[in-house]
Every structure is written in C-alpha cells, then in structure tokens.
Design a protein around this motif. Structure first.
Motif, short mmCIF file in Angstrom:
data_model
loop_
_atom_site.label_atom_id
_atom_site.label_comp_id
_atom_site.label_asym_id
_atom_site.label_seq_id
_atom_site.Cartn_x
_atom_site.Cartn_y
_atom_site.Cartn_z
N GLN A 238 -36.55 -44.20 -22.29
CA GLN A 238 -36.67 -43.69 -20.98
C GLN A 238 -36.55 -44.73 -19.84
O GLN A 238 -35.80 -44.51 -19.00
N SER A 239 -37.41 -45.56 -19.89
CA SER A 239 -37.80 -46.79 -19.16
C SER A 239 -36.84 -47.93 -19.23
O SER A 239 -36.47 -48.78 -18.39
N ASN A 240 -36.12 -47.92 -20.35
CA ASN A 240 -35.24 -49.10 -20.79
C ASN A 240 -33.83 -48.68 -21.41
O ASN A 240 -33.71 -48.64 -22.56
N PRO A 241 -33.32 -47.93 -20.43
CA PRO A 241 -31.89 -47.07 -21.23
C PRO A 241 -30.77 -48.20 -21.74
O PRO A 241 -30.00 -47.71 -22.53
N ASN A 242 -31.03 -49.60 -21.47
CA ASN A 242 -30.01 -50.52 -22.05
C ASN A 242 -30.45 -50.97 -23.46
O ASN A 242 -29.96 -51.99 -23.76
#
Length: 467
Positions: A109-113
């Motif tokens: 969720q905090s690192n969508p990439n």
C-alpha cells in the motif's frame, strides 16, 4: 637472532597469511556468486509476479491458480504467493504466516510501484495480494559455511573456529618440520667447522647427512673434501718442517764442530775453512731449493712461459754435465729424433733445473764406467718425450710412487749426497708446464725417467703467457 627461529617465524607467517588469503578469497568468491544468483533469482521472480498479475487481469483467480500450479515445480515458482485478503489464505492453500501477509500488505500500500509485492482487485472487487516470499531481503543471506563438523551440536561459528585452529596447528607443525629440516644439516656443518677450527683435522660430516641427496648434502661433501685437503696440507707441512730441521741440523752440527777445530787447531785453519765453506754451500743449496719448491707449490704465483727451442736446451744441459760424468768415469750421451726447431712453451730456468736434477741424479747413482743416455723423440700428436736412463741400482717397486715426494730417500740412495728435493722440484716444474714425469725400472738394472712436454705451435696472436 638464530637461523632456526627466523626460518620458523617466516614459515609460520607465510602459512598464516596463506590461510587468511585463501579464506578471504573463498568467502569473497562465495559471496559474489551468491549475490549474482540472488539478483538473477530476483529478476526471474519479478517477471513471474508480473506475468501472474497479467493472467489475473485476463482470467481472474482461475487463471492464477493454473499458472501457479504450472510454475510450482520450477525454481522460483515456489516463492510466488497470491493471497486472497478477505480470508488471508493462499489461492493454492499453501501455509503462510498471517503477520508476514500483513507486513507485505502494508508495504504494498505504501509502495505501489514495488515489483515484489503488489495488490490487485478482481472484477467482483475482491482484494488479492501478490508477493514474493522474502521480498524484504535486500541482499543474499550469508551462504552456509563449508566448515562444518557432522554430529557436533554447537553453533556454526564454533565449527569454523575449531577447523581453522586445526589448520593453523597443522601449519605450525609443518613450519617446524621444514625449518628443522633446513637448519639441522647447517647445525651439523657448524659443529664440524667448530671441531675443525679447534684442530681436529679428522672431522668429517657427510656421513651424518647421507640420507639426504640435496644441495646441503653436496655442501657437506665439499666440506669433507676441504677438510681432507687441509689435513693433507698440514701433514705435508709437518713432514716438511721435520725434514728441514733434520737436514739443517747435520750441517749446522758439522759447522759447529769445524769452528771448534779451528780454535783447537789454528795451524789447519785453511783446511777447516774450506770444509766450513762447503757446509755453507750445502745449506745455501738446501734453502734455495726449499724456496723454489715453495714457490712452485703455491699455484697462485705465476711463472712466465714463452716459446723455447727444446733441442738446444737439452744439448746444453748434457754438455754442462759432461765434466761431472767424466769425473765418475761415465759416458753421458744423447740421441735426438726430433727436429732442431721443436718448440715448447716453458720457463727456461725452471726447465733447465728439472732436467739437470734428473741427469745429476743419474750420474750420482750410477756406478763408475756406466752409460747414461738422454733420448729425445716424438711421443705422438701432442707431446715431445725425453727419457733419461742409467745403469744404477734402480728403485724398489714399492718405493717408485714416493720418489717425487720432498725429502723422500729410497733405500738405494743411502750415503749419497743430496737434499732429497731434486725429484720433487722436477715433478712440480713439469706440473706447472702441463707436462708429466714418470719413473720406471729397467731390466736387469737401472732407472729411466720419462719427461713428457706439450708441443707448442707458433701463432701470430700467441704471445708470452703467464699461468
């Protein structure tokens, strides 16, 4: 610092450094290989996750299950998990820790990439977590240690410590054996040199190193050769000193007696002075021959050699001795079968002395009325030969090898005048001229001396040479 500790310390340092370098190189190679494999695996897993999400977008969870089952047996496929977040279960029913799922969900969720953890939604709005197990590893874990002792229940670090300690102990033992193997023969040589320096000339050391066949054994053999030559030299000097003192004692005693007679019989002073002069001449001859012998035996003192006509020299020596032969009612003649211009490379004064000594010996030891012959001829391609033969009593066969030794007097020379140095001088003179002198008995009586002198061929570039 002694040699053994230095060699031992050097070997120890080399072995410890070798162990350190080998261990460091091993770990470096292992870590590099593990890092490379880890990156390759990560790239493959990222591609698997991307491909699985594409299958999910096209065919939903059914396509994902089919693809995961297809990849499950392939390397890397077993690390790909697809979690239905409504029940937090893997779509294939594989067990996984809920806490790990929650950490991965928050990270996605905090690192969508992120390429290792992604969240996707089905057409029905269901939330799915796509994750590579171990996604939080930034680098490869430490590879398992190759230093492992089976059956020993202790921490891996202690396995490594025990094995490395064993290697170091073996290395130190090897260093001790190598250092001792090198220094032990050196200690043997040192003890031998110490005994030799203290006057034990019979010291020999090669037998103590006979099991070796290396350079140190060759050094021990050379030490024995040196000790043997030194022993012979010292014995020769002692022999010479003994005979010199003996030879000088007799004329000195006679001179002392003559001086006493001069005091007692002054009316016969002229007669006694003549005898005194004769004894002084004998001592002068002895000292002169001793000095000449000493110079010839010192091989590093050069004598001048130059081209010399051999025939005129021998002819002159024969003529000079004719008067002495006539006093003994002897016939001295010579036969010459070599060219008048035959040359040798020689020192004229020394060569004259060698032949003169031998011819005078022949005259002194031959009976009155005998014949003494000097025969010159070609002995082959390399040598001119001169034979001096007489009709004297000859020399006992067992004494022939010793007649060229200084002060050696054969049985047949008893009561004959001389210093005992003539043949020794002749032998050394021939050696310095690269020639030979040999003695042989004649039948039924007599002795023949063979002189062999190298032929000399003039050359434009050949000039006076010193040896």
């Amino acid at each position: 610092m002694k040699l053994f500790p230095r060699i031992f310390a050097t070997f120890c340092a080399v072995i410890v450094c070798a162990i350190f370098v080998a261990s460091s190189s091993f770990w470096l190679v292992q870590n590099t290989l593990a890092e490379t494999r880890f990156k390759q695996q990560r790239n493959f897993e990222e591609n698997l996750l991307s491909s699985t999400m594409q299958a999910f977008n096209r065919h939903g969870d059914t396509g994902v299950r089919e693809q995961l089952m297809q990849w499950g047996n392939n390397p890397g496929g077993e690390n790909l998990y697809v979690i239905a977040l409504d029940n937090k279960n893997d779509v294939l029913g594989r067990p996984i820790d809920p806490d790990e799922i929650e950490k991965a969900r928050k990270f996605a969720q905090s690192n969508p990439n992120s390429k290792l953890v992604r969240i996707a939604y089905s057409t029905l709005g269901e939330e799915y977590l796509f994750m590579i197990r171990g996604w939080n590893y930034e680098r490869t874990p430490r590879p398992p240690s190759p230093f492992f002792i089976p059956g020993l229940p202790i921490a891996p670090v202690w396995h490594e410590f025990i094995i490395l300690s064993f290697i170091i102990v073996v290395g130190l033992l090897t260093a001790y054996i190598l250092a001792n193997n090198i220094t032990q023969p050196i200690r043997v040589l040192w003890r031998g040199m110490d005994r030799l320096a203290h006057g034990n000339l019979q010291t020999r050391v090669s037998h103590q190193l006979s099991e070796r066949r290396d350079e140190l054994y060759s050094l021990a053999v050379q030490f024995d050769n040196m000790a043997d030559k030194l022993q012979k030299l010292v014995e020769k000097e002692r022999h010479l000193l003994h005979h010199v003192s003996h030879e000088m004692r007799s004329p000195l005693a006679r001179m002392q007696a003559i001086i006493g007679l001069i005091h007692v019989q002054p009316q016969k002073q002229e007669q006694h002075l003549q005898r005194l002069e004769s004894e002084l001449g004998r001592m002068d001859l002895l000292v002169g021959e001793l000095l000449t012998l000493s110079r010839l035996e010192t091989s590093d003192l050069p004598i001048t050699l130059e081209p010399l006509a051999l025939v005129p020299l021998i002819k002159q020596i024969v003529e000079d001795n004719q008067a002495v032969a006539m006093q003994h009612q002897q016939t001295l003649f010579w036969d010459c079968e070599i060219p008048e211009d035959a040359l040798v490379e020689a020192n004229e004064s020394y060569l004259y002395r060698a032949f003169d000594n031998v011819i005078r010996n022949a005259i002194n030891y031959s009976p009155n009325g005998s014949r003494i012959r000097v025969h010159m001829y070609d002995a082959g391609k390399s040598y001119w030969q001169i034979d001096v033969s007489d009709n004297g009593p000859g020399v006992a066969e067992n004494q022939l090898p010793h007649i060229f030794t200084a002060f050696y007097r054969a049985d047949s020379s008893a009561n004959k005048p001389g210093t005992g140095l003539g043949l020794a001088l002749a032998k050394h003179i021939m050696d310095r001229h690269h020639g030979r002198i040999l003695a042989e008995n004649l039948q039924p009586n007599g002795l023949i001396m063979h002189f062999l002198l190298p032929k000399f061929t003039p050359s434009k570039n050949k000039i006076r040479q010193k040896i």
